[in-house]
Design a protein around this motif. Structure first.
Motif, PDB file in Angstrom:
ATOM      1  N   ARG A   1      33.412  32.126  35.696  1.00 17.53           N
ATOM      2  CA  ARG A   1      32.319  32.467  35.912  1.00 17.53           C
ATOM      3  C   ARG A   1      31.527  33.598  35.560  1.00 17.53           C
ATOM      4  O   ARG A   1      30.467  33.804  36.001  1.00 17.53           O
ATOM      5  CB  ARG A   1      32.280  32.772  37.641  1.00 17.53           C
ATOM      6  CG  ARG A   1      32.809  31.308  38.358  1.00 17.53           C
ATOM      7  CD  ARG A   1      33.255  31.631  39.776  1.00 17.53           C
ATOM      8  NE  ARG A   1      34.736  32.094  39.747  1.00 17.53           N
ATOM      9  CZ  ARG A   1      35.449  32.513  40.752  1.00 17.53           C
ATOM     10  NH1 ARG A   1      34.866  32.548  41.942  1.00 17.53           N
ATOM     11  NH2 ARG A   1      36.606  32.784  40.585  1.00 17.53           N
TER      12      ARG A   1
ATOM     13  N   THR B   1      42.203  31.519  39.452  1.00 17.13           N
ATOM     14  CA  THR B   1      40.685  31.669  39.544  1.00 17.13           C
ATOM     15  C   THR B   1      40.078  33.160  39.671  1.00 17.13           C
ATOM     16  O   THR B   1      38.992  33.467  39.468  1.00 17.13           O
ATOM     17  CB  THR B   1      40.310  31.162  41.057  1.00 17.13           C
ATOM     18  OG1 THR B   1      41.238  32.010  41.950  1.00 17.13           O
ATOM     19  CG2 THR B   1      40.716  29.665  41.346  1.00 17.13           C
ATOM     20  N   ASP B   2      41.252  34.030  39.509  1.00 18.83           N
ATOM     21  CA  ASP B   2      40.779  35.514  39.843  1.00 18.83           C
ATOM     22  C   ASP B   2      41.836  36.144  38.878  1.00 18.83           C
ATOM     23  O   ASP B   2      42.923  35.931  38.763  1.00 18.83           O
ATOM     24  CB  ASP B   2      40.990  35.915  41.137  1.00 18.83           C
ATOM     25  CG  ASP B   2      40.144  35.167  42.242  1.00 18.83           C
ATOM     26  OD1 ASP B   2      39.009  35.720  42.205  1.00 18.83           O
ATOM     27  OD2 ASP B   2      40.764  34.319  42.440  1.00 18.83           O
TER      28      ASP B   2
ATOM     29  N   HIS C   1      37.890  43.147  38.996  1.00 14.63           N
ATOM     30  CA  HIS C   1      38.135  41.758  39.458  1.00 14.63           C
ATOM     31  C   HIS C   1      37.508  41.087  38.619  1.00 14.63           C
ATOM     32  O   HIS C   1      36.133  40.817  38.733  1.00 14.63           O
ATOM     33  CB  HIS C   1      37.786  41.740  40.919  1.00 14.63           C
ATOM     34  CG  HIS C   1      38.059  40.470  41.462  1.00 14.63           C
ATOM     35  ND1 HIS C   1      37.537  39.950  42.755  1.00 14.63           N
ATOM     36  CD2 HIS C   1      38.583  39.014  40.979  1.00 14.63           C
ATOM     37  CE1 HIS C   1      37.783  38.576  42.991  1.00 14.63           C
ATOM     38  NE2 HIS C   1      38.346  38.222  41.676  1.00 14.63           N
ATOM     39  N   SER C   2      38.105  40.040  37.599  1.00  9.92           N
ATOM     40  CA  SER C   2      37.166  38.936  36.943  1.00  9.92           C
ATOM     41  C   SER C   2      37.466  37.574  37.698  1.00  9.92           C
ATOM     42  O   SER C   2      38.066  37.159  38.120  1.00  9.92           O
ATOM     43  CB  SER C   2      38.030  38.808  35.731  1.00  9.92           C
ATOM     44  OG  SER C   2      37.317  37.860  34.942  1.00  9.92           O
ATOM     45  N   LEU C   3      36.047  37.036  38.041  1.00  7.11           N
ATOM     46  CA  LEU C   3      36.042  35.884  38.408  1.00  7.11           C
ATOM     47  C   LEU C   3      35.995  34.679  37.490  1.00  7.11           C
ATOM     48  O   LEU C   3      34.816  34.575  36.508  1.00  7.11           O
ATOM     49  CB  LEU C   3      34.596  35.491  39.311  1.00  7.11           C
ATOM     50  CG  LEU C   3      34.472  36.878  40.368  1.00  7.11           C
ATOM     51  CD1 LEU C   3      33.220  36.541  41.384  1.00  7.11           C
ATOM     52  CD2 LEU C   3      35.433  36.416  41.481  1.00  7.11           C
TER      53      LEU C   3
END
Length: 195
Positions: free
Chosen positions: A180, A17-18, A175-177
């Motif tokens: 999203r 998710t991250d 930080h890549s979501l």
């Protein structure tokens, strides 16, 4: 279709998710110009692909992993410690070609790349790699400096384009979501080494 066999006690891992990575972003005016070029590229290819938004255009210097359920604090802290040790002078980057990262004939990302004009990015990547290695983070020698313009583009031969240049004065921990389409800046470092 055969059924998936599951062994007791062994379940599929949760999806990531991250993501965490170091990046270099173009200045606002350069990003706007790249975004305009990407829009035209998508229109000319007559595909439904959408170009990346100007605020998401970047060069990934070093990917630090994808994780499920949030980012591990120790990975963020290690990245921060490594970044603070760098001493590199600001430099100019130049991307002068368009290519596809797709496997012929499948669609894939259309990207800007360069040769001599991306040497500063190689130096910054290598310095980060060495600093991360000192902290026990496994090396990742795969690095092709590029700016992704759009995904799902038809495969195409590499071709020259009007050079895209900007001055690199800083790099960022991001930080890549995942899934999203959102990047969150965690930290930023100025380049201030001696030329």
């Amino acid at each position: 279709m055969p059924e998936q066999l599951w062994l007791p006690g062994l379940e599929a891992p949760p999806p990531p998710t991250d993501g965490l990575f170091f990046a270099v972003y173009p200045d606002r005016n350069t990003a706007a110009g790249i975004a305009k070029f990407a829009q035209q590229l998508c229109a000319d290819a007559r595909v439904r692909s959408k170009p990346l938004a100007a605020n998401r255009l970047h060069v990934t210097l070093r990917h630090l992993g994808n994780f499920a359920g949030g980012l591990p604090d120790e990975r963020i802290e290690g990245a921060r410690r490594a970044a603070t040790t760098l001493s590199i002078a600001p430099f100019t980057v130049e991307f002068d070609a368009l290519t596809s990262f797709a496997k012929k004939p499948r669609p894939g990302p259309a990207v800007l790349v360069g040769e001599d004009g991306v040497q500063g990015l190689h130096a910054l990547h290598d310095a980060l790699e060495a600093a991360l290695g000192e902290l026990g983070i496994e090396p990742d020698a795969r690095f092709t400096p590029h700016v992704t313009l759009a995904y799902g583009m038809p495969w195409a031969e590499r071709r020259p384009v009007e050079p895209v240049c900007w001055n690199v004065r800083e790099f960022v921990l991001v930080h890549s979501l995942l899934g999203r389409n959102q990047h969150v800046e965690l930290a930023r470092w100025s380049l201030a080494g001696k030329p």
